[in-house]
Design a protein around this motif. Structure first.
Motif, PDB file in Angstrom:
ATOM      1  N   ALA A  75      41.063  35.837  36.402  1.00  0.00           N
ATOM      2  CA  ALA A  75      41.394  35.738  37.823  1.00  0.00           C
ATOM      3  C   ALA A  75      42.064  34.390  38.067  1.00  0.00           C
ATOM      4  O   ALA A  75      41.793  33.407  37.374  1.00  0.00           O
ATOM      5  CB  ALA A  75      40.152  35.878  38.701  1.00  0.00           C
ATOM      6  N   LEU A  76      42.928  34.362  39.065  1.00  0.00           N
ATOM      7  CA  LEU A  76      43.703  33.163  39.377  1.00  0.00           C
ATOM      8  C   LEU A  76      43.517  32.815  40.846  1.00  0.00           C
ATOM      9  O   LEU A  76      43.670  33.676  41.713  1.00  0.00           O
ATOM     10  CB  LEU A  76      45.190  33.414  39.079  1.00  0.00           C
ATOM     11  CG  LEU A  76      46.122  32.208  38.980  1.00  0.00           C
ATOM     12  CD1 LEU A  76      45.802  31.371  37.751  1.00  0.00           C
ATOM     13  CD2 LEU A  76      47.578  32.668  38.929  1.00  0.00           C
ATOM     14  N   ARG A  77      43.176  31.568  41.129  1.00  0.00           N
ATOM     15  CA  ARG A  77      42.974  31.127  42.506  1.00  0.00           C
ATOM     16  C   ARG A  77      44.301  30.667  43.108  1.00  0.00           C
ATOM     17  O   ARG A  77      44.927  29.721  42.628  1.00  0.00           O
ATOM     18  CB  ARG A  77      41.973  29.982  42.537  1.00  0.00           C
ATOM     19  CG  ARG A  77      41.761  29.347  43.896  1.00  0.00           C
ATOM     20  CD  ARG A  77      40.988  30.245  44.823  1.00  0.00           C
ATOM     21  NE  ARG A  77      39.625  30.465  44.367  1.00  0.00           N
ATOM     22  CZ  ARG A  77      38.770  31.286  44.969  1.00  0.00           C
ATOM     23  NH1 ARG A  77      39.147  31.988  46.019  1.00  0.00           N
ATOM     24  NH2 ARG A  77      37.547  31.446  44.498  1.00  0.00           N
ATOM     25  N   VAL A  78      44.730  31.353  44.162  1.00  0.00           N
ATOM     26  CA  VAL A  78      45.967  31.001  44.874  1.00  0.00           C
ATOM     27  C   VAL A  78      45.576  30.330  46.187  1.00  0.00           C
ATOM     28  O   VAL A  78      44.881  30.932  47.004  1.00  0.00           O
ATOM     29  CB  VAL A  78      46.824  32.252  45.156  1.00  0.00           C
ATOM     30  CG1 VAL A  78      48.084  31.877  45.918  1.00  0.00           C
ATOM     31  CG2 VAL A  78      47.182  32.943  43.848  1.00  0.00           C
ATOM     32  N   PRO A  79      45.987  29.090  46.421  1.00  0.00           N
ATOM     33  CA  PRO A  79      45.582  28.387  47.643  1.00  0.00           C
ATOM     34  C   PRO A  79      46.246  28.972  48.873  1.00  0.00           C
ATOM     35  O   PRO A  79      47.262  29.677  48.768  1.00  0.00           O
ATOM     36  CB  PRO A  79      46.056  26.946  47.393  1.00  0.00           C
ATOM     37  CG  PRO A  79      47.213  27.095  46.451  1.00  0.00           C
ATOM     38  CD  PRO A  79      46.874  28.266  45.574  1.00  0.00           C
ATOM     39  N   PRO A  80      45.695  28.726  50.059  1.00  0.00           N
ATOM     40  CA  PRO A  80      46.332  29.210  51.296  1.00  0.00           C
ATOM     41  C   PRO A  80      47.756  28.679  51.421  1.00  0.00           C
ATOM     42  O   PRO A  80      48.023  27.513  51.116  1.00  0.00           O
ATOM     43  CB  PRO A  80      45.427  28.640  52.400  1.00  0.00           C
ATOM     44  CG  PRO A  80      44.119  28.377  51.739  1.00  0.00           C
ATOM     45  CD  PRO A  80      44.451  27.985  50.331  1.00  0.00           C
ATOM     46  N   TYR A  81      48.659  29.549  51.847  1.00  0.00           N
ATOM     47  CA  TYR A  81      50.064  29.158  51.984  1.00  0.00           C
ATOM     48  C   TYR A  81      50.238  28.230  53.189  1.00  0.00           C
ATOM     49  O   TYR A  81      49.647  28.452  54.242  1.00  0.00           O
ATOM     50  CB  TYR A  81      50.944  30.405  52.153  1.00  0.00           C
ATOM     51  CG  TYR A  81      52.423  30.090  52.160  1.00  0.00           C
ATOM     52  CD1 TYR A  81      53.119  29.925  50.975  1.00  0.00           C
ATOM     53  CD2 TYR A  81      53.109  29.938  53.365  1.00  0.00           C
ATOM     54  CE1 TYR A  81      54.469  29.622  50.977  1.00  0.00           C
ATOM     55  CE2 TYR A  81      54.463  29.641  53.372  1.00  0.00           C
ATOM     56  CZ  TYR A  81      55.138  29.480  52.179  1.00  0.00           C
ATOM     57  OH  TYR A  81      56.464  29.167  52.188  1.00  0.00           O
TER      58      TYR A  81
END
Length: 319
Positions: free
Chosen positions: A143-149
């Motif tokens: 899984a990969l954590r994508v920060p809030p845009y």
């Protein structure tokens, strides 16, 4: 002395009968009884067991705090192929999570290697924890954590366009709710020279993990802004000298006849099902359709945007 009852040294206790003994009246027995049950070892002050229990509780609180902060830190892309696609595309991320004891294959190996090359933290977590983090999604151990845009302001898009030295070209989406379509629109906008993408605040997809993946990382190279009221923003852009062109399958003017392509322009893409909203269509200076073979249904939002933006780019190269 004969006939005298009193003996020397004898003491007569008044109020007591001979042979009776004064007792405690039960007070002594009550005094020996415990006031309440003996506390457990972990509840006794300064007991070694209590210190251990306190340490465990504090550690759990810290884990809960980190978990909550992690949950609020963005979204997770789950699955080996999606994770690898995002890392290859350079999607901004804060951490790559791998399940303990994961069965590695070439996708896992490449994802971990690319993450390390990009300075992304690789965190090994228990599989149960990864299940919880991904809400039970099929993560295949990755899984990969994508920060809030971080969205820009609509005015910032116009400023960046004018500073480019080229005629401004913006893309606005009207009710596109599928994040995959939004990501594809962003990708087309970046590919054909648009200076920014404008989204409505409500009833629209945002730059989620799915949209990031669909954009193939191009969302990191083109700014996106959210408008509180899309039509009010379109009116403002018109007052600043931009022409507004909407994509409408029922328009009599085709993209081949788009003479406004070389002017400062906003291309408005409608939603997947209903197209442009009535008020949005009324705020367009012109609507265009895409010429297609008969019997073929209309294109989805992202494909239609790509076709029109490609025509705009072609005309601008020739001007």
């Amino acid at each position: 002395m004969p006939g005298n009852d009193k003996r020397r040294g004898a003491v007569r206790k008044s109020g007591t009968k001979k042979g009776m003994v004064v007792g405690s009246g039960g007070q002594r027995r009550k005094a020996l009884e415990g006031k309440k049950p003996t506390p457990k070892a972990e509840n006794r002050f300064n007991h070694p067991a209590k210190r251990k229990a306190d340490a465990r509780k504090q550690a759990q609180q810290q884990r809960d705090k980190r978990r909550k902060e992690s949950d609020n830190a963005g979204e997770l892309v789950a699955g080996r192929n999606p994770v690898l696609e995002c890392v290859r595309a350079g999607v901004p991320t804060t951490a790559l999570y791998a399940a303990e004891g994961i069965d590695t294959d070439e996708r896992v190996t490449e994802a971990v290697r690319l993450a390390a090359d990009q300075g992304i933290s690789v965190v090994e977590v228990p599989r149960g924890e990864l299940d919880r983090m991904t809400s039970g999604a099929l993560h295949q151990g990755l899984a990969l954590r994508v920060p809030p845009y971080e969205y820009s302001e609509p005015e910032d898009l116009l400023t960046a366009a004018r500073n480019s030295g080229l005629p401004p070209l913006l893309v606005a989406v009207d009710g596109v709710t599928d994040p995959r379509n939004l990501g594809a629109v962003v990708r087309s906008a970046a590919a054909f020279g648009a200076h920014g993408v404008l989204l409505p605040q409500r009833r629209s997809a945002g730059m989620t993990a799915v949209a990031w993946r669909s954009s193939a990382g191009t969302a990191a190279r083109i700014p996106l802004a959210k408008a509180t009221n899309l039509n009010r923003t379109l009116k403002h852009l018109k007052s600043e000298g931009l022409m507004v062109v909407g994509l409408d399958a029922d328009s009599d003017i085709t993209s081949d006849e788009l003479e406004l392509a070389t002017d400062p322009l906003v291309v408005v893409v409608g939603s997947e099902g209903r197209g442009l909203a009535r008020l949005t269509r009324e705020n367009c200076d012109q609507t265009v359709s895409i010429p297609m073979s008969s019997g073929v249904e209309s294109l989805n939002a992202s494909v239609a945007a790509g076709v029109v933006l490609a025509e705009v780019a072609r005309r601008r190269r020739l001007s």
